[in-house]
Design an enzyme around this catalytic site. Structure first.
Site, mmCIF file in Angstrom:
data_model
loop_
_atom_site.group_PDB
_atom_site.id
_atom_site.type_symbol
_atom_site.label_atom_id
_atom_site.label_comp_id
_atom_site.label_asym_id
_atom_site.label_seq_id
_atom_site.Cartn_x
_atom_site.Cartn_y
_atom_site.Cartn_z
ATOM 1 N N CYS A 44 0.833 -1.202 0.000
ATOM 2 C CA CYS A 44 0.000 0.000 0.000
ATOM 3 C C CYS A 44 0.873 1.259 0.000
ATOM 4 O O CYS A 44 1.585 1.512 -0.961
ATOM 5 C CB CYS A 44 -1.001 -0.045 1.150
ATOM 6 N N HIS B 147 -3.690 -4.874 0.006
ATOM 7 C CA HIS B 147 -3.216 -5.400 1.294
ATOM 8 C C HIS B 147 -3.308 -6.926 1.286
ATOM 9 O O HIS B 147 -4.383 -7.475 1.534
ATOM 10 C CB HIS B 147 -4.078 -4.859 2.435
ATOM 11 N N GLU C 263 -2.298 -8.909 3.544
ATOM 12 C CA GLU C 263 -2.621 -9.357 4.907
ATOM 13 C C GLU C 263 -4.107 -9.242 5.215
ATOM 14 O O GLU C 263 -4.580 -9.817 6.196
ATOM 15 C CB GLU C 263 -1.789 -8.580 5.938
#
Length: 201
Positions: free
Chosen positions: A80, A183, A185
């Protein structure tokens, strides 16, 4: 061992937990010397380009990152805002110099797109190159985005794009330098797969 760089720019814990899920050894790097004991680096980040560069400078990470990435050639993944900082400059809060790992700049989504800014939510990737990060990940897979700015750079560095009003860069690769606007994650199993691919480099 993967160093997660702590420069006061958020989402470190969620990235660390994601690596723990896939069994990848990682640690939080709180100062530049910590980078020396890692074999891979990860630059996360949410927030302002200008503030992030200010923090990196004040903590002494800028020169250390350039040494580890450009001289020692350690693989690095930017997520990001972390990806955006790899570029030469950004325009959030005025013109600001980035790390300069990849030629290009970071600009804001146009206000006249009749779209909500920030771009937030799941979006489909158009994978343009079979780079190591996308091993075992199908084209048109969905990943999770949250951003108001996007990267403009040479096509040779672009490994995937997504669509939000117009096509924009979703991921980059230049040699051992990897970056995602989304992202991983927060992108469930496919995100974990991408992080696993990075950990296995």
């Amino acid at each position: 061992m993967i160093a997660l760089i702590d420069y006061k720019a958020g989402n470190l814990n969620s990235v660390a937990k994601a690596f723990e899920k896939i069994g990848a050894i990682n640690f939080i790097a709180k100062n530049p010397k910590d980078l020396q004991k890692a074999d891979k680096l990860l630059l996360p980040g949410v927030g302002s380009f200008k503030e992030a560069m200010k923090n990196l400078k004040e903590l002494g990470f800028i020169e250390a990152l350039k040494e580890q990435v450009l001289v020692q050639k350690k693989p690095i993944l930017g997520i990001c805002l972390g990806m955006q900082l790899f570029l030469e400059r950004g325009y959030e809060g005025g013109v600001c110099e980035g790390l300069g790992f990849i030629e290009g700049e970071v600009v804001k989504f146009e206000e006249d797109l009749n779209l909500k800014i920030p771009h937030m939510g799941w979006n489909e990737l158009e994978i343009l190159k079979q780079v190591p990060l996308y091993q075992g990940i199908d084209n048109k897979s969905d990943f999770y985005f949250v951003h108001s700015f996007y990267v403009k750079c040479k096509d040779e560095f672009v490994s995937a794009k997504a669509q939000y009003g117009h096509k924009f860069v979703a991921s980059l690769q230049k040699d051992h330098i990897f970056a995602t606007q989304f992202h991983p994650e927060k992108s469930q199993n496919l995100g974990l797969k991408l992080l696993e691919n990075f950990a296995r480099l």
